[in-house]
Each structure stands twice: as C-alpha cells, then as structure tokens.
Scaffold this motif. Structure first.
Motif, PDB file in Angstrom:
ATOM      1  N   ILE A  55      36.213   3.846 -70.410  1.00 21.26           N
ATOM      2  CA  ILE A  55      35.451   2.719 -69.890  1.00 21.26           C
ATOM      3  C   ILE A  55      36.449   1.829 -69.163  1.00 21.26           C
ATOM      4  CG2 ILE A  55      33.818   0.866 -70.473  1.00 21.26           C
ATOM      5  CD1 ILE A  55      32.965   3.689 -71.475  1.00 21.26           C
ATOM      6  N   VAL A  56      36.309   1.723 -67.846  1.00 22.70           N
ATOM      7  CA  VAL A  56      37.297   0.970 -67.069  1.00 22.70           C
ATOM      8  C   VAL A  56      36.619  -0.123 -66.244  1.00 22.70           C
ATOM      9  CG1 VAL A  56      38.883   2.945 -66.943  1.00 22.70           C
ATOM     10  CG2 VAL A  56      37.226   2.585 -65.115  1.00 22.70           C
ATOM     11  N   GLY A  57      37.412  -1.104 -65.864  1.00 20.63           N
ATOM     12  CA  GLY A  57      36.900  -2.222 -65.067  1.00 20.63           C
ATOM     13  C   GLY A  57      37.874  -3.377 -65.193  1.00 20.63           C
ATOM     14  N   LYS A  58      37.636  -4.407 -64.400  1.00 19.47           N
ATOM     15  CA  LYS A  58      38.498  -5.590 -64.476  1.00 19.47           C
ATOM     16  C   LYS A  58      38.436  -6.202 -65.873  1.00 19.47           C
ATOM     17  CE  LYS A  58      38.274  -7.095 -59.662  1.00 19.47           C
ATOM     18  NZ  LYS A  58      37.573  -7.975 -58.707  1.00 19.47           N
ATOM     19  N   SER A  59      39.470  -6.967 -66.215  1.00 22.08           N
ATOM     20  CA  SER A  59      39.375  -7.665 -67.502  1.00 22.08           C
ATOM     21  C   SER A  59      38.243  -8.692 -67.410  1.00 22.08           C
ATOM     22  CB  SER A  59      40.709  -8.320 -67.859  1.00 22.08           C
ATOM     23  OG  SER A  59      41.082  -9.204 -66.856  1.00 22.08           O
ATOM     24  N   LYS A  60      37.675  -9.017 -68.538  1.00 17.50           N
ATOM     25  CA  LYS A  60      36.509  -9.922 -68.622  1.00 17.50           C
ATOM     26  C   LYS A  60      35.299  -9.385 -67.857  1.00 17.50           C
ATOM     27  CE  LYS A  60      39.357 -13.826 -69.690  1.00 17.50           C
ATOM     28  NZ  LYS A  60      39.984 -15.049 -69.284  1.00 17.50           N
ATOM     29  N   SER A  61      35.213  -8.040 -67.716  1.00 15.63           N
ATOM     30  CA  SER A  61      34.055  -7.469 -67.015  1.00 15.63           C
ATOM     31  C   SER A  61      33.031  -6.920 -68.001  1.00 15.63           C
ATOM     32  CB  SER A  61      34.518  -6.355 -66.073  1.00 15.63           C
ATOM     33  OG  SER A  61      35.118  -5.305 -66.822  1.00 15.63           O
ATOM     34  N   ASN A  62      33.089  -7.368 -69.259  1.00 19.94           N
ATOM     35  CA  ASN A  62      32.138  -6.910 -70.273  1.00 19.94           C
ATOM     36  C   ASN A  62      32.342  -5.465 -70.713  1.00 19.94           C
ATOM     37  OD1 ASN A  62      31.001  -9.383 -70.293  1.00 19.94           O
ATOM     38  ND2 ASN A  62      29.086  -8.796 -69.297  1.00 19.94           N
ATOM     39  N   LYS A  63      33.563  -4.955 -70.542  1.00 21.69           N
ATOM     40  CA  LYS A  63      33.857  -3.592 -71.019  1.00 21.69           C
ATOM     41  C   LYS A  63      33.620  -3.482 -72.525  1.00 21.69           C
ATOM     42  CE  LYS A  63      38.146  -2.949 -69.676  1.00 21.69           C
ATOM     43  NZ  LYS A  63      38.485  -4.172 -68.913  1.00 21.69           N
ATOM     44  N   THR A  64      34.070  -4.516 -73.250  1.00 24.93           N
ATOM     45  CA  THR A  64      33.917  -4.496 -74.712  1.00 24.93           C
ATOM     46  C   THR A  64      32.438  -4.436 -75.098  1.00 24.93           C
ATOM     47  OG1 THR A  64      35.919  -5.818 -74.914  1.00 24.93           O
ATOM     48  CG2 THR A  64      34.484  -5.733 -76.839  1.00 24.93           C
ATOM     49  N   MET A  65      31.629  -5.243 -74.403  1.00 26.08           N
ATOM     50  CA  MET A  65      30.188  -5.268 -74.698  1.00 26.08           C
ATOM     51  C   MET A  65      29.549  -3.913 -74.378  1.00 26.08           C
ATOM     52  SD  MET A  65      27.530  -8.227 -73.437  1.00 26.08           S
ATOM     53  CE  MET A  65      28.738  -9.530 -73.571  1.00 26.08           C
ATOM     54  N   LEU A  66      30.017  -3.282 -73.293  1.00 25.80           N
ATOM     55  CA  LEU A  66      29.485  -1.954 -72.950  1.00 25.80           C
ATOM     56  C   LEU A  66      29.914  -0.926 -73.994  1.00 25.80           C
ATOM     57  CD1 LEU A  66      27.916  -0.160 -70.973  1.00 25.80           C
ATOM     58  CD2 LEU A  66      30.067   0.264 -69.771  1.00 25.80           C
ATOM     59  N   MET A  67      31.171  -0.985 -74.418  1.00 28.83           N
ATOM     60  CA  MET A  67      31.645  -0.094 -75.492  1.00 28.83           C
ATOM     61  C   MET A  67      30.732  -0.230 -76.719  1.00 28.83           C
ATOM     62  SD  MET A  67      34.750   1.655 -75.090  1.00 28.83           S
ATOM     63  CE  MET A  67      35.447   1.707 -76.748  1.00 28.83           C
ATOM     64  N   GLY A 119      26.473  -7.411 -65.421  1.00 32.43           N
ATOM     65  CA  GLY A 119      25.321  -7.956 -66.143  1.00 32.43           C
ATOM     66  C   GLY A 119      24.339  -6.866 -66.543  1.00 32.43           C
ATOM     67  N   PHE A 120      24.892  -5.781 -67.091  1.00 31.48           N
ATOM     68  CA  PHE A 120      24.049  -4.609 -67.408  1.00 31.48           C
ATOM     69  C   PHE A 120      23.020  -4.901 -68.492  1.00 31.48           C
ATOM     70  CE2 PHE A 120      27.670  -4.430 -70.250  1.00 31.48           C
ATOM     71  CZ  PHE A 120      27.077  -4.146 -71.471  1.00 31.48           C
ATOM     72  N   GLY A 121      21.964  -4.091 -68.533  1.00 31.01           N
ATOM     73  CA  GLY A 121      20.927  -4.262 -69.555  1.00 31.01           C
ATOM     74  C   GLY A 121      20.818  -3.028 -70.428  1.00 31.01           C
ATOM     75  N   LEU A 122      19.917  -3.101 -71.392  1.00 28.04           N
ATOM     76  CA  LEU A 122      19.770  -1.991 -72.346  1.00 28.04           C
ATOM     77  C   LEU A 122      19.320  -0.702 -71.661  1.00 28.04           C
ATOM     78  CD1 LEU A 122      18.361  -3.711 -75.532  1.00 28.04           C
ATOM     79  CD2 LEU A 122      20.667  -2.851 -75.090  1.00 28.04           C
ATOM     80  N   ASP A 123      18.494  -0.851 -70.580  1.00 26.50           N
ATOM     81  CA  ASP A 123      18.054   0.325 -69.822  1.00 26.50           C
ATOM     82  C   ASP A 123      19.249   1.087 -69.256  1.00 26.50           C
ATOM     83  OD1 ASP A 123      15.487  -0.234 -70.341  1.00 26.50           O
ATOM     84  OD2 ASP A 123      14.914  -0.794 -68.290  1.00 26.50           O
ATOM     85  N   ASP A 124      20.197   0.306 -68.725  1.00 30.94           N
ATOM     86  CA  ASP A 124      21.398   0.934 -68.169  1.00 30.94           C
ATOM     87  C   ASP A 124      22.091   1.774 -69.241  1.00 30.94           C
ATOM     88  OD1 ASP A 124      21.628  -0.545 -65.473  1.00 30.94           O
ATOM     89  OD2 ASP A 124      21.452  -2.187 -66.898  1.00 30.94           O
ATOM     90  N   VAL A 125      22.176   1.196 -70.438  1.00 35.13           N
ATOM     91  CA  VAL A 125      22.900   1.873 -71.521  1.00 35.13           C
ATOM     92  C   VAL A 125      22.208   3.178 -71.897  1.00 35.13           C
ATOM     93  CG1 VAL A 125      23.641   1.692 -73.939  1.00 35.13           C
ATOM     94  CG2 VAL A 125      23.899  -0.261 -72.395  1.00 35.13           C
ATOM     95  N   GLY A 126      20.869   3.123 -72.031  1.00 33.42           N
ATOM     96  CA  GLY A 126      20.105   4.343 -72.331  1.00 33.42           C
ATOM     97  C   GLY A 126      20.321   5.402 -71.258  1.00 33.42           C
TER      98      GLY A 126
END
Lengths: 165, 165
Positions: free
Chosen positions: B7-19, B136-143
C-alpha cells in the motif's frame, strides 16, 4: 538450538531483577542474549495504543510485523501455547544463550530464586539446578552464576551435546 | 510465500486507514491476514515502558519474546534492514495474504493511494498496480479492491505461480 536456562521462583521473588542482571552480565561478556517470558494469563499488551501496528492488530490482522534498519518486531495470534523448544528453534537460533522467565513446567536447567529450602524443593521439580539465588541477591551472586553457566556452556560445547543428557 | 501487496502513497494520504479497512474486509471473507509496516526512521517503540519484556530489552537482550496461549511477540535487534521476502518467508507463511505499508521501493504489486494523476505516476515505479484509491475513499472502494485482489489471488492459485511473473 542455543542452551535455554529457566529462571524460576515464587512471584515477587525478584526473578525479573535477576533476569535483567544476568542479561547485562552475559552481554558484558560478549554473548548474544535472548530473553523469553511466559505469560500464562491469556492476552498481554505489547504494542502502544494508537500506533499503526496496534491499529492493524485491532483491525483483525493475524500477524503484525514492523521492520526498521535496527530492530524488527512480530506479533502473532495463536490458538494455544507454543512449546518453548519451538519458539527457541524459530526465533532464538542466533542467540548464544536464552534466559526464560516463567517456564516453571519446563524440564530445562534452571536457576531458582528462593528464600527457604522449602522454596528450593518446590521449584526443583527434578530438573538440573544451575544455581540457587537468595531474593536479596547481590552483584557477586550474578557474576558467580554467570561463571557457572558459562562453565557449563563450555562443557556443553566440548561434549558436543545439550544440557539435557 | 503468501502474496504480498504494498500500500503506497504520500504520507498522510490515509494509507493506514486503507490498511485497516482492507484487513477488516479480508478477515470478513475468512482469510488469514498479515500486516507488515516498514519503519524507515531508525528505532521504533513497540513495547510498553516498565513491562518485563521492555526491561529485558533495556538490559541489552538481542532478542526478546513473550508467549501466551493466545498470542506471542518477538522483538529482535538487527544490523541493517531485513528484506521483505525474508520477513514474509520467516513470519508470514501461515498468512493467506500480506498487506505491506511503507515499502515504496519494493517491486511487489501495489495499491496506490493518490489525489492526482501525478501521484499515481510517482508511486507506480514500474510495478503492477492492482488499484488506485482516492484519499477520501469509501467502503465501496474497499469492497471493490478486495474483489479485484481476491480475483487475482484465484488466478494466482489457478496459474500456480505468484503475482510477479
């Protein structure tokens, strides 16, 4: 597998302090030292609330690891206790010696922290006893124990076999 | 080795939340999930000050482990970073999938968290891109991502080879 020595004794008998003193002394003598703690009461806290690794465990990850150029850590959920030999085989192969705290049921050689001869009998359990230490032990005791343990380690190497006959 | 997805991206890009969201979704689908974080800035704190394991590390132990019937943890000092494949080989063999956070330099397949097409180009680095997610991803994106990843996993099993050709 490196030699494993269990530190046993009643709770609040300064086992932790003895572990710390032995680690320092063994490190001062140039050895790679492993420390293993048995936590019998279910779960334990090891990560810091709010850290990313803590969040990943909280989200349900079965294994969480963090790696840096100076240290890495692995936290793994299990179903049932892992045997001390399996842990040492997997994680302590690069240690010269492992000190194990809390493995009272193990048949490994042990150092007993005791206040009375009754304590000694309770914690001997038929195992090889490398040393008995008073709860109010001093630095001399620690040096002496390490001499004894390292002597046994040398015998161990010369004989080409483990502590357990 | 289980498939590893960075999972890559700029810092503070919500990588942790996506993980966290991906871990939850993959767990909900019955998989054993591993989470790995790369900490590039030297040392990190993972133990809690004053705990016995913390004391043993402080005393100088090269490897510290704690074992209980539900979880175990290992903290190991190293000289230089351990390769992602070596970590996965040693510690994640029982995971169905591993999500890796912070391994921007790895050539593993990746999910990019991006705000702009420029971000995407920066983080593509010639690797297989499984998905691009808005910050600003949502739950649909995750599914959807998990559907995609699991589809690839099935292909992976059918083809009998890894993500990396």
């Amino acid at each position: 597998m490196p030699p494993v020595i269990c530190i046993v004794g009643k709770s609040k008998s300064n086992k932790t302090m003895l572990m710390e003193a032995l680690i320092k002394e063994l490190k001062a003598r140039g050895l790679k030292v492993g420390a293993l703690k048995y936590h019998k009461h279910g779960d334990f806290e090891i990560d810091i609330e709010g850290k990313d690794t803590w969040k990943y465990a909280k989200a349900g990850a079965d294994t969480v690891a963090i790696s840096s150029p100076v240290k890495y850590a692995v936290i793994k959920k299990v179903k049932g206790e892992i045997d001390i030999d399996e842990i040492c085989d997997k994680y302590f192969m690069d240690s010269d010696i492992v000190l194990a705290d809390g493995y009272t049921q193990s048949d490994k050689p042990r150092i007993i922290v005791a206040e009375s001869s009754e304590d000694i009998e309770i914690f001997r359990r038929g195992c090889e006893v490398l040393a008995v230490v008073r709860t109010g032990f001093g630095l001399d005791d620690v040096g002496g124990i390490v001499n004894r343990v390292l002597g046994d380690l040398n015998n161990f190497k010369m004989r080409g076999k483990g502590f357990d006959p």
